[in-house]
Design a protein around this motif. Structure first.
Motif, mmCIF file in Angstrom:
data_model
loop_
_atom_site.group_PDB
_atom_site.id
_atom_site.type_symbol
_atom_site.label_atom_id
_atom_site.label_comp_id
_atom_site.label_asym_id
_atom_site.label_seq_id
_atom_site.Cartn_x
_atom_site.Cartn_y
_atom_site.Cartn_z
ATOM 1 N N THR A 237 33.851 17.450 19.719
ATOM 2 C CA THR A 237 33.415 18.447 21.128
ATOM 3 C C THR A 237 31.906 17.543 22.029
ATOM 4 O O THR A 237 31.046 17.421 21.133
ATOM 5 N N VAL A 238 32.034 17.800 23.425
ATOM 6 C CA VAL A 238 31.257 17.039 24.175
ATOM 7 C C VAL A 238 30.851 17.986 24.572
ATOM 8 O O VAL A 238 31.536 18.489 26.002
ATOM 9 N N ASP A 239 30.040 18.018 25.562
ATOM 10 C CA ASP A 239 29.352 19.503 26.135
ATOM 11 C C ASP A 239 28.093 18.443 26.707
ATOM 12 O O ASP A 239 27.275 17.994 26.565
ATOM 13 N N GLY A 240 28.250 18.363 28.131
ATOM 14 C CA GLY A 240 27.192 18.073 29.424
ATOM 15 C C GLY A 240 27.784 16.649 30.098
ATOM 16 O O GLY A 240 28.552 16.300 29.074
ATOM 17 N N ASN A 241 27.095 16.259 30.695
ATOM 18 C CA ASN A 241 26.791 14.779 31.567
ATOM 19 C C ASN A 241 26.204 13.868 30.616
ATOM 20 O O ASN A 241 24.596 13.561 31.023
ATOM 21 N N LEU A 242 26.808 12.947 29.470
ATOM 22 C CA LEU A 242 26.356 12.093 28.595
ATOM 23 C C LEU A 242 25.567 11.199 29.958
ATOM 24 O O LEU A 242 26.266 10.622 30.554
ATOM 25 N N THR A 243 24.422 10.506 29.324
ATOM 26 C CA THR A 243 23.735 9.538 29.770
ATOM 27 C C THR A 243 23.353 7.814 28.751
ATOM 28 O O THR A 243 23.492 9.038 27.649
ATOM 29 N N LYS A 244 23.342 6.590 28.942
ATOM 30 C CA LYS A 244 22.570 6.144 27.852
ATOM 31 C C LYS A 244 21.588 6.190 27.405
ATOM 32 O O LYS A 244 20.567 6.552 28.799
ATOM 33 N N ILE A 245 20.978 5.576 26.365
ATOM 34 C CA ILE A 245 19.504 6.887 25.964
ATOM 35 C C ILE A 245 18.803 5.325 25.574
ATOM 36 O O ILE A 245 20.122 4.272 25.135
ATOM 37 N N GLU A 246 17.848 4.785 25.197
ATOM 38 C CA GLU A 246 16.810 3.845 24.426
ATOM 39 C C GLU A 246 16.929 3.512 23.844
ATOM 40 O O GLU A 246 16.360 5.040 22.992
ATOM 41 N N GLY A 247 16.970 2.594 22.889
ATOM 42 C CA GLY A 247 17.694 2.639 21.589
ATOM 43 C C GLY A 247 17.886 1.763 20.563
ATOM 44 O O GLY A 247 18.083 0.531 21.510
ATOM 45 N N ASP A 248 17.693 2.002 18.962
ATOM 46 C CA ASP A 248 17.833 0.443 18.668
ATOM 47 C C ASP A 248 19.562 1.100 17.818
ATOM 48 O O ASP A 248 19.829 1.506 17.207
#
Length: 358
Positions: A237-248
């Motif tokens: 389940t997905v909640d909220g406006n997901l954005t890209k994050i900086e990571g490996d």
């Protein structure tokens, strides 16, 4: 007959001598003004000298293999710095029988008015430990060499398969082929990481950061987990406006895979795993909830310890006890946190992985 206990005041010199001999721990003291060196017999033995041999600072330097003497010089420079004052290095020494031994040298500098006066320290024979490390590295090198050739062939065939499937227009099978290709890249990186024992020992986990689409990554991890564990169903389940994050991306995928595999492993009698992905202004949280056997109360603060495995009476559940330790390291190095909740008595566990957006 019940056992009686020795109190600290009852431990004799004889006890101490036996204990120090068994662990091959020697003590020494170096007067920096006079270059006088005082030490225990075990310290002399560690450097390859007998009880009757004279033992001076020159004896120490002579025993160390020439190619390792620079380590001692560098350690001494740090020891003379009042802001550091620690004398520490590993070196090889040659004994009278021509055998090579590894020693771990540790010491603390005693200062007087910011002037170094003495160094007091220990020498420890770590030959067995080093031999095991060398053997491990040799095995890893052989395994790496033997695996890379067939792995390259597998990757080449998968690339041909991916191009062929792409021409058919079947997006489902194209995605399967694409994920198989990604899996070969992960195996290659895993093999390369395994050949860097110095970085691992120094606790240096190198992160190759990029923009990571968390929804795509979580969906990929779920698909791979279900492919390997077809007895379980994982719902997202997905909640909220997901954005890209900086990571490996590789390391984050490794961490999430460990959590989901654990959820499956410790739910032998339940086939349902729930994953929730939630975004706020500051972070993104991934929650993995299973309905399995849970974790006993007395062991919850140990689950992120290296090599620790919970004692839950399920001896058939195998593992090395390192998965959650690695996971916590990966998340911590991304500035995030991983938290554990008990869902209820006998009703499974909940793991929350929180990562900052920036």
């Amino acid at each position: 007959m019940s056992a009686s206990y020795l109190q600290p005041s009852q431990i004799t010199n004889e006890h101490m001598v036996i204990a120090l001999h068994q662990v091959k721990l020697g003590f020494w003291e170096w007067d920096l003004a006079t270059n006088e060196l005082k030490c225990t017999l075990q310290n002399k033995l560690n450097f390859g000298y007998s009880e009757k041999d004279s033992f001076t600072l020159e004896s120490v330097i002579a025993a160390i293999l020439p190619e390792d003497r620079m380590r001692r010089t560098e350690a001494l420079e740090k020891a003379m710095d009042k802001n550091f004052g620690v004398y520490s290095f590993d070196c090889r020494v040659r004994h009278a029988d021509q055998r090579i031994h590894w020693l771990q040298i540790s010491g603390t500098t005693i200062f007087d008015d910011d002037v170094p006066r003495r160094i007091i320290g220990t020498s420890l024979d770590i030959t067995e430990k080093k031999d095991l490390e060398i053997l491990r590295d040799e095995v890893l090198n052989i395994a790496n060499h033997e695996l890379k050739t067939p792995l390259s062939a597998v990757k080449g065939y998968l690339q041909l398969l991916h191009r062929f499937v792409a021409r058919t227009g079947n997006e489902h099978y194209e995605q399967i082929a694409f994920r198989a290709l990604n899996a070969t890249d992960k195996i290659t990186r895993l093999l390369n990481d395994a050949l860097q024992p110095d970085a691992v020992q120094a606790n240096e986990m190198v992160l190759r950061k990029e923009e990571v689409d968390m929804r795509t990554l979580v969906e990929e991890v779920i698909a791979n987990t279900m492919l390997v564990n077809q007895s379980h169903r994982i719902d997202l389940t997905v909640d909220g406006n997901l954005t890209k994050i900086e990571g490996d991306r590789y390391r984050l995928g490794q961490a999430l895979t460990n959590v989901m595999n654990n959820a499956v492993k410790y739910s032998p009698d339940h086939d349902q795993i729930d994953v929730a992905l939630k975004a706020t202004n500051d972070d993104i949280k991934v929650t993995v909830r299973d309905y399995g056997i849970g974790i006993p109360d007395g062991e919850r603060d140990k689950i992120f310890s290296k090599f620790y495995r919970i004692k839950n009476g399920y001896d058939s559940i195998t593992g090395s006890g390192i998965g959650l330790f690695i996971t916590s390291e990966i998340i911590a190095r991304h500035g995030g946190k991983i938290e554990f909740e008990q869902a209820g008595s006998g009703t499974g566990t909940i793991f929350n992985v929180t990562l900052p957006r920036r």
